[in-house]
Design a protein around this motif. Sequence first.
Motif, PDB file in Angstrom:
ATOM      1  N   GLY A  27       0.774  -1.175   0.033  1.00 47.53           N
ATOM      2  CA  GLY A  27      -0.065   0.092   0.081  1.00 47.53           C
ATOM      3  C   GLY A  27       0.810   1.179   0.137  1.00 47.53           C
ATOM      4  O   GLY A  27       1.925   1.153   0.550  1.00 47.53           O
ATOM      5  N   ARG A  28       0.277   2.538  -0.540  1.00 47.41           N
ATOM      6  CA  ARG A  28       0.984   3.571  -0.471  1.00 47.41           C
ATOM      7  C   ARG A  28       0.068   4.661  -0.461  1.00 47.41           C
ATOM      8  O   ARG A  28      -1.105   4.831  -1.027  1.00 47.41           O
ATOM      9  N   ILE A  29       0.556   5.740   0.304  1.00 49.51           N
ATOM     10  CA  ILE A  29      -0.402   7.089   0.466  1.00 49.51           C
ATOM     11  C   ILE A  29       0.592   8.164   0.060  1.00 49.51           C
ATOM     12  O   ILE A  29       1.662   8.313   0.857  1.00 49.51           O
ATOM     13  N   GLU A  30       0.335   8.821  -0.898  1.00 49.86           N
ATOM     14  CA  GLU A  30       1.025   9.909  -1.312  1.00 49.86           C
ATOM     15  C   GLU A  30       0.442  11.361  -1.586  1.00 49.86           C
ATOM     16  O   GLU A  30      -0.782  11.129  -1.978  1.00 49.86           O
ATOM     17  N   SER A  31       0.804  12.372  -1.311  1.00 51.70           N
ATOM     18  CA  SER A  31       0.151  13.516  -1.706  1.00 51.70           C
ATOM     19  C   SER A  31       1.062  14.264  -2.647  1.00 51.70           C
ATOM     20  O   SER A  31       2.319  14.446  -2.821  1.00 51.70           O
ATOM     21  N   TYR A  32       0.159  14.836  -3.835  1.00 46.36           N
ATOM     22  CA  TYR A  32       0.676  15.472  -4.746  1.00 46.36           C
ATOM     23  C   TYR A  32       0.279  16.938  -5.122  1.00 46.36           C
ATOM     24  O   TYR A  32      -1.208  17.336  -4.876  1.00 46.36           O
ATOM     25  N   SER A  33       1.212  17.953  -5.237  1.00 51.26           N
ATOM     26  CA  SER A  33       0.557  19.433  -5.568  1.00 51.26           C
ATOM     27  C   SER A  33       0.124  19.593  -7.183  1.00 51.26           C
ATOM     28  O   SER A  33       0.813  18.886  -7.988  1.00 51.26           O
ATOM     29  N   TRP A 179      -6.469  -8.286  -5.778  1.00 53.84           N
ATOM     30  CA  TRP A 179      -7.149  -7.080  -6.084  1.00 53.84           C
ATOM     31  C   TRP A 179      -6.671  -5.953  -5.544  1.00 53.84           C
ATOM     32  O   TRP A 179      -5.475  -6.028  -4.890  1.00 53.84           O
ATOM     33  N   SER A 180      -7.083  -4.986  -6.027  1.00 51.88           N
ATOM     34  CA  SER A 180      -6.145  -3.804  -5.977  1.00 51.88           C
ATOM     35  C   SER A 180      -7.292  -2.393  -5.955  1.00 51.88           C
ATOM     36  O   SER A 180      -8.437  -2.623  -6.605  1.00 51.88           O
ATOM     37  N   PHE A 181      -6.965  -1.347  -5.561  1.00 55.02           N
ATOM     38  CA  PHE A 181      -7.579  -0.129  -5.616  1.00 55.02           C
ATOM     39  C   PHE A 181      -6.868   1.020  -5.737  1.00 55.02           C
ATOM     40  O   PHE A 181      -5.568   1.126  -5.310  1.00 55.02           O
ATOM     41  N   ASN A 182      -7.234   2.154  -6.426  1.00 59.05           N
ATOM     42  CA  ASN A 182      -6.686   3.270  -6.603  1.00 59.05           C
ATOM     43  C   ASN A 182      -7.481   4.666  -6.529  1.00 59.05           C
ATOM     44  O   ASN A 182      -8.332   4.725  -7.457  1.00 59.05           O
ATOM     45  N   TYR A 183      -7.377   5.289  -5.474  1.00 53.37           N
ATOM     46  CA  TYR A 183      -8.323   6.477  -5.048  1.00 53.37           C
ATOM     47  C   TYR A 183      -7.571   7.679  -5.174  1.00 53.37           C
ATOM     48  O   TYR A 183      -6.498   7.636  -4.561  1.00 53.37           O
ATOM     49  N   PHE A 195      -3.228  10.368  -3.320  1.00 57.63           N
ATOM     50  CA  PHE A 195      -3.364   9.235  -3.904  1.00 57.63           C
ATOM     51  C   PHE A 195      -3.168   7.908  -3.089  1.00 57.63           C
ATOM     52  O   PHE A 195      -2.087   7.946  -2.500  1.00 57.63           O
ATOM     53  N   PHE A 196      -4.164   7.232  -2.656  1.00 57.32           N
ATOM     54  CA  PHE A 196      -4.274   5.946  -1.775  1.00 57.32           C
ATOM     55  C   PHE A 196      -4.387   4.721  -2.865  1.00 57.32           C
ATOM     56  O   PHE A 196      -5.484   4.519  -3.438  1.00 57.32           O
ATOM     57  N   THR A 197      -3.414   4.095  -2.815  1.00 54.79           N
ATOM     58  CA  THR A 197      -3.254   2.640  -3.651  1.00 54.79           C
ATOM     59  C   THR A 197      -2.852   1.501  -3.112  1.00 54.79           C
ATOM     60  O   THR A 197      -1.935   1.640  -2.071  1.00 54.79           O
ATOM     61  N   CYS A 198      -3.481   0.458  -3.254  1.00 55.63           N
ATOM     62  CA  CYS A 198      -3.220  -0.687  -2.672  1.00 55.63           C
ATOM     63  C   CYS A 198      -3.375  -1.974  -3.215  1.00 55.63           C
ATOM     64  O   CYS A 198      -4.278  -1.922  -4.153  1.00 55.63           O
ATOM     65  N   ARG A 199      -2.805  -3.107  -3.152  1.00 58.98           N
ATOM     66  CA  ARG A 199      -2.970  -4.322  -3.901  1.00 58.98           C
ATOM     67  C   ARG A 199      -2.787  -5.480  -2.798  1.00 58.98           C
ATOM     68  O   ARG A 199      -1.951  -5.262  -1.800  1.00 58.98           O
ATOM     69  N   ALA A 200      -3.513  -6.601  -2.961  1.00 59.44           N
ATOM     70  CA  ALA A 200      -3.320  -7.986  -2.164  1.00 59.44           C
ATOM     71  C   ALA A 200      -2.648  -9.027  -3.227  1.00 59.44           C
ATOM     72  O   ALA A 200      -3.071  -9.132  -4.285  1.00 59.44           O
ATOM     73  N   ILE A 201      -1.605  -9.322  -2.693  1.00 67.06           N
ATOM     74  CA  ILE A 201      -0.697 -10.310  -3.408  1.00 67.06           C
ATOM     75  C   ILE A 201      -0.698 -11.754  -2.946  1.00 67.06           C
ATOM     76  O   ILE A 201      -0.615 -12.029  -2.192  1.00 67.06           O
TER      77      ILE A 201
END
Length: 222
Positions: A27-33, A179-183, A195-201
């Motif tokens: 999983g990753r949570i990142e902030s972008y300008s 599964w994965s999600f990209n919000y 940007f909140f993205t995550c996957r299960a492997i």
Amino acid sequence: MKLLESSRFEALSSALSAGTGDCAISGRIESYSCKLAGADKAQYKRLATRGSPHDLQALSPSPATATFSRSLSGDEEGMLCDTISRKTLFYLKATLNSAFHDYDFSNAKSHEFSKEPSLQWVMQQVDANLSAVAGDQYRSLRGPVWAAIDDEIGMADCDIYSYNPDLASDPFGEPGCLWSFNYFLYNRKLKRIVFFTCRAINPIYAADSGVDFAMDEDEDIY
């Protein structure tokens, strides 16, 4: 898009990337300008020459808001869908390009994105996915995750979009992804996207995906 450094998000992203026993989570949570510079600014200028940035394009309906209306003949059903401005769509694609350097999303179509109906629905989907595979480990992390995102972006003031690509362009489309999600949480006033993205492997593929699967099931996730 400029990545806004956040030690808080880095720590949470690390905590979200762990093994659980049945699968590995990345999983990753990142902030972008959204203040454009360099290549993004040049690309946006080229986009602007082909039409107004405020022109609207159709999105795919979110599963939560997919509704149907009868056509005039009463024999067929048509899908009601949201729209997105070319400018906002550019921001979403630029965020993906910044997040996944090995992929090029410049030609991603608007129908690969959806606008989510509410913050509560998105939170429920994220919580359900992660709780199903991480159980108590995620439930102890849930509060810090949403508090950090809210502090960064002001969730109540955001439009929320998701990216749902076809398998050919999905950065998570490799073998073993369960599964994965990209919000994207987009705050227009702040000109910022979280940007909140995550996957299960599948654990068989976890080592090749760079996810540490050595964590014991009873170990705290952070």
